[in-house]
Each structure stands twice: as C-alpha cells, then as structure tokens.
Design a protein around this motif. Sequence first.
Motif, PDB file in Angstrom:
ATOM      1  N   LEU A 188      49.104  24.874 -26.872  1.00  0.00           N
ATOM      2  CA  LEU A 188      48.859  23.719 -27.731  1.00  0.00           C
ATOM      3  C   LEU A 188      49.457  22.468 -27.113  1.00  0.00           C
ATOM      4  CD1 LEU A 188      49.723  25.173 -31.289  1.00  0.00           C
ATOM      5  CD2 LEU A 188      47.447  24.719 -30.363  1.00  0.00           C
ATOM      6  N   ASP A 189      48.848  21.339 -27.422  1.00  0.00           N
ATOM      7  CA  ASP A 189      49.325  20.043 -26.952  1.00  0.00           C
ATOM      8  C   ASP A 189      49.469  19.145 -28.172  1.00  0.00           C
ATOM      9  OD1 ASP A 189      49.468  17.349 -25.934  1.00  0.00           O
ATOM     10  OD2 ASP A 189      48.614  18.051 -24.047  1.00  0.00           O
ATOM     11  N   LEU A 190      50.634  18.499 -28.317  1.00  0.00           N
ATOM     12  CA  LEU A 190      50.873  17.635 -29.467  1.00  0.00           C
ATOM     13  C   LEU A 190      49.877  16.479 -29.548  1.00  0.00           C
ATOM     14  CD1 LEU A 190      54.783  17.351 -29.366  1.00  0.00           C
ATOM     15  CD2 LEU A 190      53.410  18.835 -30.842  1.00  0.00           C
ATOM     16  N   LEU A 191      49.291  16.125 -28.423  1.00  0.00           N
ATOM     17  CA  LEU A 191      48.397  14.967 -28.371  1.00  0.00           C
ATOM     18  C   LEU A 191      46.921  15.337 -28.304  1.00  0.00           C
ATOM     19  CD1 LEU A 191      50.485  12.711 -25.961  1.00  0.00           C
ATOM     20  CD2 LEU A 191      50.061  12.312 -28.383  1.00  0.00           C
ATOM     21  N   LYS A 192      46.608  16.626 -28.488  1.00  0.00           N
ATOM     22  CA  LYS A 192      45.209  17.063 -28.438  1.00  0.00           C
ATOM     23  C   LYS A 192      44.889  17.946 -29.631  1.00  0.00           C
ATOM     24  CE  LYS A 192      44.945  16.983 -23.365  1.00  0.00           C
ATOM     25  NZ  LYS A 192      44.727  17.802 -22.155  1.00  0.00           N
TER      26      LYS A 192
END
Length: 336
Positions: free
Chosen positions: A60-64
Amino acid sequence: MKKVLLTGISGYIGLHCAAELLQQGYAVKGSVRSLSKAEKLTDTITKFVDPKGKLEFCELDLLKDDAWDEAVSDCDFVMHVASPFFSKIPKDENELIKPAVEGTQRALKAAHKAGIKRVVLTSSMVAMLGDVKGDENIDQNSWTEVNAKNATAYLKSKTLAEKSAWEFVKEKDMELVTIHPGPVYGPSLSDDLSGESMTLFKRIMTGELKQMIHASINMSDVRDVAKIHVLALENEQATGQRLIVATERAHSYQEITELLKTKGYEKVSTKVAPNFMVKFLANFNSEMKGMMPYVGKKYEGSVMASKNIFNWEPIPFDKMVLDTAKSVENVLNSEC
C-alpha cells in the motif's frame, strides 16, 4: 480468528504492534510500500513471536488509491500506524502533511466501504500542544493550533490527519480510537538504528551528541504504545477516545543523559544547550528548527483516561531508558 490490517508494519511502532497482535491471537496483514520487505520482516517478528501462519503482507502507498479496498476486504479491524516522520523541517511542509492526511483518509474510506466497525489510529501528543507556547497541561480535549508560530510541519501533519479522521467518522457507523504517545523509546525489535528514536540514543551513547535541548514532555515506551493499540481494538470504553499513552509525568531529556551516565555509559554528556544558542542555530539548521516547539518548554499530559480504561500502568521511565540503551548497545556490539 480476527484479522487486523496494520499499516506501517515495518516501522518501530508497527513492528511492536505486529508482535503484540500475534501474541494476543490476532491474524495480521501488514502493509508495506514494497513486498520485497516481507521476508526480512517475517524473520524479525519470528524472533519474538511465532506467527503460526497468521502473518501476511500487502503493498500500500499512503498517496495512492491502489489496493486499499482489497487490503481491508477480509479484515475485522484497521490499525493505522503508518505516517511520515522526520525531525528536520522539509522544504515543503506538504511532504509530511499530504501523506499523513491522505493516508488516513484512504485507510478510513476503505475500512468504511468494507463495513469495518472500528479503526485505531496512531496520533501523537504533538496534536495536543495548544498554542505551542509550552507550560501546557494537556488532556483528551487538547488540540494543537496549527497556525501557531512554532507549529512545525510534523505537528501540523499529525493534527490535521487526526482532525480529518474524527471528521470522517462523525456521521458514519464507525468507531475511532486515537492513541497519543509522546516521544517514543524502548527496545527495538530490529537491528535498524536509523529511526529518530534509536538514532537519538545512539548519538547520546557514543558521545556524538554533546548537549541536549532543555525540554520536558511525557515520554512513551514503545511496548506500552503497542499494548494499548491492541487493547483499544475491542474495549468498549475506548470508543471515541483520544488516549495519551506515556509516562505519568513529563521528563526532560537531561534526565535521560543523567540516568545513562550513572549507569556507566561513560561517553554520555549531561550538558544542556542554552536556549538562546538552539534558537540561533535554528536559523541555519533544519533539524534545530524542528526542535523549536519544545525548546525551553514543558508539556504535561494526563494519562488517567488510559490508566482507568485499560487498568494499565506505564512502564517506568528508568526501565524505558535503560532497555532502549541496552537495545542500541546490542546492535552496536554486533556491528563491531
């Protein structure tokens, strides 16, 4: 068996939360930015607790937006620990604020969509510092004024992320609990000394740090922080609470150095930098500038709510400091 999506599992607090969750019988799905970290993280956690097949990972990516819905689809709870942190002031404050706020929103939206009832969010005492002028007695109702003169990007990121979380759940059939540690120390589960907490102790113990800032705040043992995160998942009294998890009183950084000195760490300096010098250097040094909300100030938070709800007593300050030092010492000795 109940499963928890744990964001930021590779971090200092995240690793302790993973170990505590597994010890308490939960299954853990840990989020990482790259699945290439999974094998090493599994090896690290396995040194302290047998996962028994209850540990898995997702990317997971906080910005995606990618993969958040899938990540929570088979989980019962979300424990959102992931948030960027570094003491230096970034050139653009949104380097900290944007991932903190947007990551929190992504975690909550995915949880709500999946019908998850409760989210436990890692906030911080820095979201409770009032007008950032010090000599502040803080409690569950305290908030940091993000427009205050000394409010740094990190203070803003934690405050705005938490406020956005409470705003999100206000009209949703969801429960939120926020956990508020002070500066977090205690033994690391990994041999990584690059994080802010371990780096500070390494610099103190090796004599690299010649002077500490004059500042006092409640400090937190990472083991307490992880424990309360896990207990907050299903404790009904914790619903809707902002919980300070830290020592019962504020401690100064000089107390850390003086304790270490008395316990035989000979390279430790117990000197304290004059406030005027730190403030002057902050004009040229981004790390010093990041300390300005604390220099010459005292913040004292009340842990009574946490103590009463969980029948919990904080790990003593001395034990926290000495266990941290021992952890750092073990890593340094293994590198020799």
